[in-house]
Design a protein around this motif. Structure first.
Motif, PDB file in Angstrom:
ATOM      1  N   ILE A  77       3.197   9.804  -6.299  1.00  0.00           N
ATOM      2  CA  ILE A  77       4.091  10.953  -6.126  1.00  0.00           C
ATOM      3  C   ILE A  77       5.305  10.835  -7.037  1.00  0.00           C
ATOM      4  N   LYS A  78       5.924   9.651  -7.013  1.00  0.00           N
ATOM      5  CA  LYS A  78       7.121   9.432  -7.808  1.00  0.00           C
ATOM      6  C   LYS A  78       7.150   7.980  -8.283  1.00  0.00           C
TER       7      LYS A  78
ATOM      8  N   ALA B 191       7.661   0.255 -15.713  1.00  0.00           N
ATOM      9  CA  ALA B 191       6.900  -0.889 -15.208  1.00  0.00           C
ATOM     10  C   ALA B 191       5.758  -0.456 -14.308  1.00  0.00           C
ATOM     11  N   THR B 192       5.963   0.557 -13.502  1.00  0.00           N
ATOM     12  CA  THR B 192       4.931   1.020 -12.562  1.00  0.00           C
ATOM     13  C   THR B 192       4.706   2.506 -12.752  1.00  0.00           C
ATOM     14  N   PRO B 193       3.957   2.893 -13.738  1.00  0.00           N
ATOM     15  CA  PRO B 193       3.717   4.318 -13.956  1.00  0.00           C
ATOM     16  C   PRO B 193       2.900   4.968 -12.849  1.00  0.00           C
TER      17      PRO B 193
ATOM     18  N   TYR C  99       0.831  -1.201   0.000  1.00  0.00           N
ATOM     19  CA  TYR C  99       0.000   0.000   0.000  1.00  0.00           C
ATOM     20  C   TYR C  99       0.867   1.252   0.000  1.00  0.00           C
ATOM     21  N   ALA C 100       1.960   1.210   0.742  1.00  0.00           N
ATOM     22  CA  ALA C 100       2.852   2.375   0.769  1.00  0.00           C
ATOM     23  C   ALA C 100       3.466   2.613  -0.599  1.00  0.00           C
ATOM     24  N   GLY C 101       3.836   1.524  -1.284  1.00  0.00           N
ATOM     25  CA  GLY C 101       4.400   1.680  -2.630  1.00  0.00           C
ATOM     26  C   GLY C 101       3.387   2.223  -3.610  1.00  0.00           C
ATOM     27  N   ALA C 102       2.126   1.801  -3.491  1.00  0.00           N
ATOM     28  CA  ALA C 102       1.090   2.323  -4.387  1.00  0.00           C
ATOM     29  C   ALA C 102       0.896   3.813  -4.177  1.00  0.00           C
ATOM     30  N   ILE C 103       0.940   4.231  -2.921  1.00  0.00           N
ATOM     31  CA  ILE C 103       0.816   5.667  -2.645  1.00  0.00           C
ATOM     32  C   ILE C 103       2.032   6.418  -3.181  1.00  0.00           C
TER      33      ILE C 103
END
Length: 1009
Positions: free
Chosen positions: A267-268, A325-327, A259-263
């Motif tokens: 931002i970046k 990979a993760t826009p 969840y922290a990575g998705a947030i």
């Protein structure tokens, strides 16, 4: 003799009041050996003291409940035995620690970390939401029904198996329990395979172990991991329980990192990129830069590092593209390819080894089977019911909250994966396009290793929990004793550790590891869990909906696996039903059966029974001897042969006494004839009631001075006739074959004299279906009078039998009119004289006493008694009595005159003596009339018919195995009852096995389809 009676058997008894009994039942609460009077002496409850042994005081009952413990020998007891320290006996776990967290740990596992991203990329967001919703709703309905069972009462230790078996009964409980055990065992295989996959692909690079990870590598490392985990479980489960908190922490940290990575991507975006050649994704573990000028990438597709080298055609014609990979959620990925399903390339040759490809073809139903194990584990809280402070409250609340929480996590992860990660990356099952890392890890913050390490320990913990729970589940099933061949697995170490069950679990778990594919083991696990999950509870709507959804998901996932698992469960069910121990647990299946029976009984009464559906539903009237044994056991055997194991059979007898006192003092029921007729009318329930009565012929009715046997029989005939019920009377029933006998040859002869519904045709056909009578041929005889065309009758009867599909030999017997013989006349006369004698003997008790005390002429009564006994004992004396009847009458008159003269000389007249003289005069006149009487013309005609018909039947059927005859009805005038039995005796004289049949007045066979 009751064993072969393979039908619905209801033993019924009537009791008449007689006596009392002071016996008491043994008590389950109070020691029955204590001196009751001394115990209650001085108490203020003396009014109830005589019932205290069976109905204890409320304080005693509540004390028993307060001291009740629902702990059995389980994991906590094993820990105490290993430590040598006795812990507190009171369960202390609440809802959060005891139910919520264990369910969370078991539900969130390997599928979330290593397969959910691939499912989202393959099925798309909408397809993935459909898969997750179906599975979560299925488990929610199961939890609701399980909660309904858990809140019904105290839940002892044993958890889900206890609730299933005690709710569904031993048959369903054993079958579902074994499916649950196999599901838990294969779950261990799934978690171990997930552990090895994470270890070999993401923690230890493949080139450091083997050149390339293969199925054999999974088998080797998986077997080693299984043995290591089994050793840990065998040494002590306390280590597993202590590590449970560590494993749960890893799961929580991994989800929080996701969840922290998705947030963070909002931002970046992360620095992970994917290299595409045309529309094909490349494995980027062999190169660093996505450009054709990169030497490492050039060498993968060209035969030399020089510009003029020969390169792969697809490499030469297409350009390289590097995408992020993760826009992130702001990258509008959710509007792109991730909404729809799209599978990557499948490898066909070595030229494609540098591309990311699918290892097998996928489709929606397959993805359902792979995903479903991720929502299993809802039983983890109920399995700890023995350790819960309030299981009735904690199991429903904790399980449902865990399901709702995990459902939110799965649904949110589906949306986040589809919104934050590129579709081509999601479809990369093993993460080869992102430096061989789990796809979910590229979304994690602060590091992908949080997901890798967390998922590894999560799979290890889940595997250990499976290897800990499955043997104890098997041990609980074995100790219940419902499956005999599993009893050996109920034993273990001295502290109760299920050693043998652990060995079997390891063996079955090894089978799943040898499959060497997490994607192939997951559908097997889904089948067993779904087979054990169909909810049966108190909430009808949720139960039916959940069961339908579970069965649908089974066949959606894999119809082949579903059929195999259902067959296995069915075989276990039938085995327990055939050889399992008898357990009475008050299961819900019994309640469903009663509901279905009630519904069927109501439906049966909605419309009258059609002729096509008619078959004999028997009421068997049995006599019992002084030892309460059936006097004619062959009567029950004949009922079995007649029914062929189908339909209803009610067996009843009459006992004298009350229900409390019948015991050894119970008497035979001839003295209460009214109850036999009453039971013949009121037996049965609703539409499920008898339509035919089967009884034995009263063979001793002549020798018995008491006429009750004759009266009972005739009244039974009248009552069944008025109730439109068929009556079957078997003569010489003790000569009928037993169920173990086989008649090699012979005939069953039917004498069809009058048509009363066709029952005579149906009975021999039903008998021929039984192995005792199967080889006997059927013959049908009918009687033709002088004005009948016997040839045409035979043709019509043969056509009638052909239309009924009955194979029988037809014969028409002609009975010509003839004069009444002297034998018939004399036989009728003897019959009427005997009836007259019996009437003289049927005086009331008061009249007999007055006769004995007041009449000095006792010789006349003794003489009449002797005449009756001589008549009963010897048929030859009958002719002598008739020959000398005038002499006997003359002697009786002389005795009367002598007695009268003596009385006139010596008697002083009183009122009582005058009445005695009148009675004596009536007896003398009756004897005189008896020996001078002429037989009734009507009786002579009936006797003539019986004699002539008996001659024909004996001539044709004396060697038959069984003779079926139309039974004539009793006379409408009850004054002729004494002669009715004699007519039937003459009709059956000279025949061994006879079945008198009297129809119920309705058609029971039809020639129409």
């Amino acid at each position: 003799f009751c064993q072969p009676l393979a039908c619905l058997f209801i033993g019924s008894f009537f009791f008449t009041s007689k006596g009392d009994d002071n016996r008491r039942e043994s008590s389950a609460f109070i020691n029955p050996d204590m001196d009751t009077e001394a115990y209650y002496e001085g108490k203020n409850m003396a009014l109830f003291e005589e019932e205290m042994d069976s109905t204890p005081m409320v304080s005693s009952f509540l004390n028993k409940l307060a001291n009740y413990t629902n702990l059995t020998q389980g994991v906590r007891e094993h820990e105490e035995a290993e430590d040598g320290v006795r812990r507190a006996a009171v369960p202390h776990m609440g809802t959060f620690i005891g139910v919520y967290l264990p369910c969370m740990q078991n539900i969130l596992g390997v599928i979330l970390f290593v397969r959910l991203t691939w499912i989202v990329g393959t099925a798309g967001i909408l397809g993935s939401l459909a898969i997750v919703s179906m599975c979560c709703i299925c488990t929610l309905l199961t939890a609701i029904s399980m909660s309904a069972i858990a809140t019904n009462g105290v839940v002892p230790a044993g958890g889900s198996y206890y609730m299933i078996s005690r709710s569904l009964g031993p048959e369903f409980g054993g079958a579902v329990g074994l499916c649950l055990y196999l599901g838990t065992t294969f779950a261990g295989s799934l978690y171990i395979l997930g552990t090895i996959e994470i270890l070999l692909l993401y923690i230890i690079p493949p080139e450091k172990v083997v050149k390339e990870t293969t199925a054999n590598d999974m088998r080797i490392y998986g077997t080693c991991c299984l043995l290591l985990m089994a050793l840990v479980v065998f040494v002590g489960v306390k280590y597993v329980n202590k590590l449970a908190l560590v494993f749960l922490s890893c799961v929580v940290l991994s989800i929080m990192a996701t969840y922290a990575g998705a947030i963070k991507t909002a931002i970046k975006p992360s620095n992970f990129s994917v290299c595409l050649l045309g529309n094909r994704t490349l494995k980027n573990e062999m190169f660093e830069k996505c450009a054709k000028t990169d030497v490492e990438l050039w060498n993968l597709f060209c035969d030399s590092p020089y510009p003029n080298a020969t390169c792969d055609e697809y490499f030469a014609l297409n350009n390289l593209t590097e995408i992020q990979a993760t826009p992130g959620v702001l990258g509008e990925v959710i509007n792109g390819a991730s909404l729809s399903s799209k599978s990557p390339l499948r490898a066909n040759n070595d030229k494609l080894k540098n591309y990311v490809f699918n290892d097998w073809a996928t489709y929606f139903t397959l993805l359902v089977g792979i995903y479903f194990p991720s929502v299993t584990g809802i039983m983890a809280g109920s399995n700890r019911s023995g350790d819960l402070r309030d299981a009735q409250r904690s199991i429903p609340i904790g399980t449902i909250l865990a399901i709702l929480t995990t459902s939110f996590i799965y649904i949110s992860c589906v949306v986040l994966f589809g919104a934050c990660i590129e579709g081509v990356v999601l479809r990369d099952k093993f993460g080869f396009s992102v430096k061989t890392k789990p796809v979910i890890s590229i979304l994690a913050w602060p590091s992908p290793w949080v997901i890798v390490i967390g998922s590894f320990f999560s799979c290890c913990g889940a595997g250990l929990q499976s290897l800990t729970g499955a043997p104890r589940l098997l041990q609980a099933i074995a100790r219940d004793g419902i499956i005999p061949f599993l009893q050996v697995f109920g034993h273990g170490k001295a502290n109760g550790e299920p050693t043998w069950a652990l060995l079997l679990t390891v063996g079955i778990c090894e089978i799943g590891i040898l499959i060497a594919s997490l994607d192939h083991v997951a559908p097997i696990l889904s089948m067993y869990v779904l087979c054990s999950a169909p909810p049966i509870g108190d909430l009808a709507l949720s139960s039916i909906t959940g069961m339908s959804l579970c069965l649908s998901l089974m066949f959606i996932s894999s119809w082949i696996y579903a059929l195999v698992v259902i067959v296995i469960a069915g075989c276990i069910y039938k085995y327990i039903e055939y050889k399992g121990a008898v357990k009475e647990w008050g299961d819900g299946i019994r309640g469903l059966s009663l509901n279905a029976a009630r519904y069927a009984l109501i439906r049966l009464e909605e419309a009258p029974l059609h002729t096509k559906n008619w078959r004999p539903q028997l009421l068997v009237l049995c006599k019992l001897n002084s030892e309460l044994q059936v006097t004619h056991p062959r009567l029950l055997s004949f009922a079995t042969q007649l029914k062929a194991g189908k339909g209803l059979t009610i067996v009843c007898s009459v006992l004298e006494g009350t229900y409390m006192t019948r015991g050894d003092e119970a008497k035979k029921g001839e003295k209460v004839p009214q109850f036999v007729q009453s039971f013949a009318l009121i037996a049965g329930l609703g539409g499920m009631k008898h339509n035919a009565v089967l009884m034995a012929w009263p063979t001793g009715w002549k020798q018995n001075r008491d006429s009750s046997a004759r009266r009972n029989f005739i009244e039974t005939v009248r009552e069944t006739t008025s109730a439109h019920q068929a009556l079957l009377v078997a003569k010489n029933i003790d000569h009928f074959p037993a169920n173990q006998e086989r008649l090699k040859e012979g005939t069953v002869d039917v004498w069809w004299i009058v048509h009363d519904g066709g029952l005579l045709m149906l009975l021999p056909f039903l008998l021929s279906q039984h192995k005792v009578w199967r080889k006997c041929k059927m013959r049908i005889f009918t009687v033709a009078q002088m004005d009948d065309n016997s040839i045409q009758m035979k043709k019509d009867l043969q056509m009638f039998l052909y239309q009924l599909r009955l194979n029988a030999v037809v014969e028409v017997v002609e009975m010509h009119d003839s004069d009444i013989s002297a034998f018939t006349y004399e036989k009728t006369l003897v019959m009427e004289q005997r009836s007259q004698m019996l009437k003289q003997m049927q005086l009331s008790r008061t009249e007999r006493e007055r006769e004995v005390n007041g009449s000095p002429n006792e010789r006349l009564r003794v003489k009449i008694t002797k005449l009756i006994r001589l008549y009963i004992m010897s048929p030859s004396v009958q002719a002598q009595l008739i020959h000398d009847r005038n002499t006997a009458s003359h002697s009786a008159a002389n005795d009367k005159a002598a007695g009268a003269t003596s009385d006139r000389v010596h008697m002083t007249w009183t009122k009582d003596k005058l009445q005695n003289e009148r009675n004596k005069h009536k007896e003398n006149m009756a004897v005189k009339d008896m020996f001078n009487m002429r037989p009734s013309h009507s009786n002579v005609r009936r006797m003539h018919t019986a004699v002539k018909l008996n001659d024909v039947v004996v001539k044709k059927s004396c060697n038959s195995e069984l003779v079926l005859l139309n039974m004539p009805g009793p006379p409408k005038n009850k004054k002729g009852d004494e002669n009715y039995m004699e007519f039937l005796e003459v009709l059956m004289e000279g025949l061994d096995r006879v079945l008198l049949v009297r129809g119920g007045g309705r058609e029971v066979i039809t020639i129409y389809s």
